[in-house]
Design a protein around this motif. Structure first.
Motif, PDB file in Angstrom:
ATOM      1  N   MET A  18       0.840  -1.190   0.000  1.00 62.04           N
ATOM      2  CA  MET A  18       0.000   0.000   0.000  1.00 62.04           C
ATOM      3  C   MET A  18       0.883   1.250   0.000  1.00 62.04           C
ATOM      4  SD  MET A  18      -3.109  -1.223  -0.027  1.00 62.04           S
ATOM      5  CE  MET A  18      -2.405  -2.439  -1.180  1.00 62.04           C
ATOM      6  N   ASP A  20       1.392   3.490   2.103  1.00 63.83           N
ATOM      7  CA  ASP A  20       2.086   3.748   3.367  1.00 63.83           C
ATOM      8  C   ASP A  20       3.079   2.646   3.710  1.00 63.83           C
ATOM      9  OD1 ASP A  20       0.415   1.669   4.047  1.00 63.83           O
ATOM     10  OD2 ASP A  20      -0.497   2.671   5.765  1.00 63.83           O
ATOM     11  N   THR A  22       2.403  -0.581   4.080  1.00 68.02           N
ATOM     12  CA  THR A  22       1.745  -1.766   4.614  1.00 68.02           C
ATOM     13  C   THR A  22       1.566  -2.793   3.504  1.00 68.02           C
ATOM     14  OG1 THR A  22       0.576  -0.459   6.263  1.00 68.02           O
ATOM     15  CG2 THR A  22      -0.336  -2.627   5.747  1.00 68.02           C
ATOM     16  N   CYS A  71      -7.961  -7.918   3.684  1.00 72.83           N
ATOM     17  CA  CYS A  71      -7.955  -6.514   4.080  1.00 72.83           C
ATOM     18  C   CYS A  71      -6.890  -6.249   5.148  1.00 72.83           C
ATOM     19  CB  CYS A  71      -9.324  -6.103   4.611  1.00 72.83           C
ATOM     20  SG  CYS A  71     -10.643  -6.095   3.379  1.00 72.83           S
ATOM     21  N   ARG A  72      -6.535  -5.019   5.268  1.00 74.33           N
ATOM     22  CA  ARG A  72      -5.565  -4.555   6.251  1.00 74.33           C
ATOM     23  C   ARG A  72      -5.889  -5.122   7.649  1.00 74.33           C
ATOM     24  NH1 ARG A  72      -2.420   0.612   6.701  1.00 74.33           N
ATOM     25  NH2 ARG A  72      -2.846   0.735   4.451  1.00 74.33           N
ATOM     26  N   GLY A  79      -0.726  -3.974   9.199  1.00 76.74           N
ATOM     27  CA  GLY A  79      -1.541  -2.871   9.661  1.00 76.74           C
ATOM     28  C   GLY A  79      -2.667  -3.310  10.569  1.00 76.74           C
ATOM     29  N   HIS A  81      -6.941  -3.281  11.162  1.00 77.29           N
ATOM     30  CA  HIS A  81      -8.177  -3.175  10.386  1.00 77.29           C
ATOM     31  C   HIS A  81      -8.852  -1.834  10.622  1.00 77.29           C
ATOM     32  CE1 HIS A  81     -12.567  -3.608   9.833  1.00 77.29           C
ATOM     33  NE2 HIS A  81     -12.173  -4.151   8.704  1.00 77.29           N
ATOM     34  N   SER A  82      -9.411  -1.256   9.545  1.00 74.84           N
ATOM     35  CA  SER A  82     -10.128   0.011   9.653  1.00 74.84           C
ATOM     36  C   SER A  82     -11.086   0.153   8.481  1.00 74.84           C
ATOM     37  CB  SER A  82      -9.154   1.193   9.656  1.00 74.84           C
ATOM     38  OG  SER A  82      -9.862   2.421   9.538  1.00 74.84           O
ATOM     39  N   ALA A  85      -9.882   2.695   5.925  1.00 74.59           N
ATOM     40  CA  ALA A  85      -8.747   2.390   5.052  1.00 74.59           C
ATOM     41  C   ALA A  85      -9.166   1.697   3.760  1.00 74.59           C
ATOM     42  CB  ALA A  85      -7.741   1.509   5.795  1.00 74.59           C
ATOM     43  N   GLU A  86     -10.427   1.257   3.674  1.00 78.64           N
ATOM     44  CA  GLU A  86     -10.799   0.405   2.543  1.00 78.64           C
ATOM     45  C   GLU A  86     -10.789   1.126   1.201  1.00 78.64           C
ATOM     46  OE1 GLU A  86     -10.415  -2.389   3.187  1.00 78.64           O
ATOM     47  OE2 GLU A  86     -11.419  -3.122   4.979  1.00 78.64           O
ATOM     48  N   ASP A  89      -6.954   1.632   0.272  1.00 80.98           N
ATOM     49  CA  ASP A  89      -6.348   0.312   0.081  1.00 80.98           C
ATOM     50  C   ASP A  89      -6.911  -0.368  -1.167  1.00 80.98           C
ATOM     51  OD1 ASP A  89      -4.827   0.677   2.328  1.00 80.98           O
ATOM     52  OD2 ASP A  89      -5.848  -0.854   3.537  1.00 80.98           O
TER      53      ASP A  89
END
Length: 536
Positions: A18, A20, A22, A71-72, A79, A81-82, A85-86, A89
């Motif tokens: 990603m 950042d 991640t 997913c994160r 990372g 989960h949020s 962030a979807e 990401d």
């Protein structure tokens, strides 16, 4: 479903970085021997070997390259989960796909529930190579399902959040990826305790030993309109959306009203769109073929250009009840006769309005013994069930029609208007339509709840006030000899969190106040439901 024609090769644990830094783990299913395979992306928090993994080999075997990403913060991806962030990401994942030598420039997205949300999130970034979406069991407004009728959807929030606590634990990818009946039954004791515990703010910590920021945010920002959730509300983008979008849901699924709203917005935008509503709730929504044949056909049309598969009608629904079946409609809702069915003092439900004064029907709602949910839109306990035990409770009013002289089909939206009195200023009203068979079974068809407080109650001089409740959409066939029944109560716990009657903050409230309720049915204070009589 189209025949399997290809062998499938799989790349496991591909590392996708990603912006950042991640790294998200990704599995890629390739159809062997196909050089021009369109790509379908699914992004999941439930584990790549869990509920999402079945589509990969099935779609790849039918000529699609299928990319499944964790997913994160889940299933080995880096990372935390949020929800927030979807969107970035998802776009980063799609841009990575666009750089691969096997990508043809044509991308579709697929998935149900959270995997529907990740599609909406990616779509909000408007990638130019996104050519088709198949979204099931998910509305474009994420918080829609958390606050039904201004209440709190405990049976949606708590099971998901309990699982989310486990996301970052390597030894336990996800405790909610197993949705078999046996697994659900094993968890029900823990869940019942969680649903009933007060204060709500301590539920996740008490159950798991840890807290969850998401859960505290859901209690603190407990409204669809709270600006906190605006970044995960993608409904505003639909006004000028152009990507062909298939929407799939079930009659007893909690996002369904939001899904049909999305359909109407997409139709107004001019985007190619189709709506499919099948039997079942969240764990079986879409009905037979809803998660297989319908999406595959959609992708064949819009990713492969097989225009001969274009549907004649944009809406397909499975009308429930004996004598029902699949119907193709030109739009949603279809034309219907909007008919008032009035509540009468003797427990009667009829199309003629009460013509003489009468005493109201009364009941007491006690949050210490809340009216339970029996079927309906619950994620774990929803669906169509016999409501006779519920109807026998003293805190439930029932109004029943005469036996129908001829068949009746209801297709469309349902609205209830009640004239009521309540002894308190913080209260709920729940309305349900049931299908009563000659043998006495009373099967719930659709329902809805609305929460009221001093800001929304407009009392007349005598203390009464009007109540409007939007019920879930309906698609039901009643045979001659069947009856309609309308239930009125003040709760359906834990699908809708019980109203404690105090107005205290959700996270810390423990005190309870019972509500003495009255429902009126006389000239000047009529109570009724408006049902969409289909034009057979």
């Amino acid at each position: 479903m189209r025949e399997r024609t290809n062998e499938v090769s799989v790349e496991r644990d591909v590392k996708v970085a990603m912006p950042d830094g991640t790294v998200l783990l990704t599995d890629i299913y390739h159809p062997v021997g196909i050089d021009d395979a369109p790509t379908i992306l699914e992004r999941t928090p439930y584990g790549r070997r869990g509920v999402a993994s079945g589509a990969g080999p099935e779609f790849a075997a039918r000529g699609y390259c299928y990319v499944l990403q964790a997913c994160r913060g889940t299933d080995g991806s880096g990372g935390s989960h949020s929800y927030f962030a979807e969107a970035p990401d998802g776009r980063a994942a799609a841009d990575w796909i666009a750089e691969q030598d096997w990508f043809t420039g044509v991308l579709g997205t697929f998935g149900a529930s959270y995997m529907g949300f990740t599609q909406w999130a990616l779509a909000s970034t408007r990638p130019p190579y996104l050519k088709a979406m198949a979204i099931a069991l998910s509305a474009s407004e994420r918080s829609f399902s958390w606050y039904p009728g201004g209440s709190l959807g405990l049976e949606v929030i708590i099971p998901w959040d309990l699982g989310a606590v486990q996301f970052n634990k390597p030894a336990n990818v996800n405790t909610i990826s197993d949705v078999s009946p046996e697994a659900i039954e094993r968890r029900m004791s823990e869940l019942r305790a969680a649903f009933n515990y007060l204060p709500l703010g301590d539920v996740i910590r008490r159950t798991t030993g840890e807290d969850l920021e998401l859960y505290q945010d859901q209690l603190t920002h407990a409204s669809r309109d709270d600006p906190f959730w605006a970044p995960v509300n993608y409904s505003t983008m639909l006004k000028d959306w152009t990507v062909p979008t298939l929407l799939v849901d079930g009659w007893y699924d909690y996002p369904l009203p939001g899904v049909v709203d999305d359909y109407r917005a997409l139709r107004a935008s001019g985007a190619p769109t189709s709506l499919r509503i099948g039997a079942g709730g969240h764990l079986g929504g879409g009905g037979e073929g809803g998660m297989t044949d319908a999406p595959l056909t959609w992708f064949d049309i819009y990713l492969r250009g097989q225009n001969d598969l274009l549907p004649v009608s944009p809406v397909t629904i499975d009308v429930q009840g004996e004598g029902g079946g699949w119907r193709e409609l030109d739009d949603w809702p279809p034309p219907s006769d909007r008919t008032h069915w009035y509540l009468h003092a003797d427990g009667r439900l009829a199309t003629d309005a009460p013509s003489s004064p009468s005493e109201p029907d009364t009941y007491r709602y006690d949050p210490a013994d809340p009216t339970p949910s029996v079927g309906g839109i619950g994620m774990l306990t929803g669906g169509a069930l016999d409501n006779q035990v519920l109807e026998a409770r003293s805190d439930v009013l029932a109004y029943t029609s005469e036996a129908l002289r001829e068949p009746l089909e209801l297709i469309g939206s349902v609205q209830a208007t009640l004239h009521v009195r309540s002894s308190i200023d913080h209260t709920d009203f729940f309305v349900r339509l049931c299908h009563v068979y000659p043998d006495g079974r009373s099967i719930n068809v659709c329902d809805g709840l609305q929460r009221f407080d001093p800001s929304t109650i407009r009392r007349a001089d005598d203390g009464t006030f009007g109540v409007s409740v939007q019920l879930w959409p309906v698609g039901r066939h009643f045979a001659a000899g069947d009856r309609l029944r309308v239930l009125v109560s003040s709760g359906a716990h834990p699908v809708y969190a019980r109203n404690l009657g105090t107005g205290d903050p959700l996270a810390t409230a423990t005190a309870m106040r019972s509500a003495d309720q009255a429902v009126y049915h006389e000239p000047g204070r009529l109570s009724f439901v408006i049902l969409p009589h289909a034009r057979l």
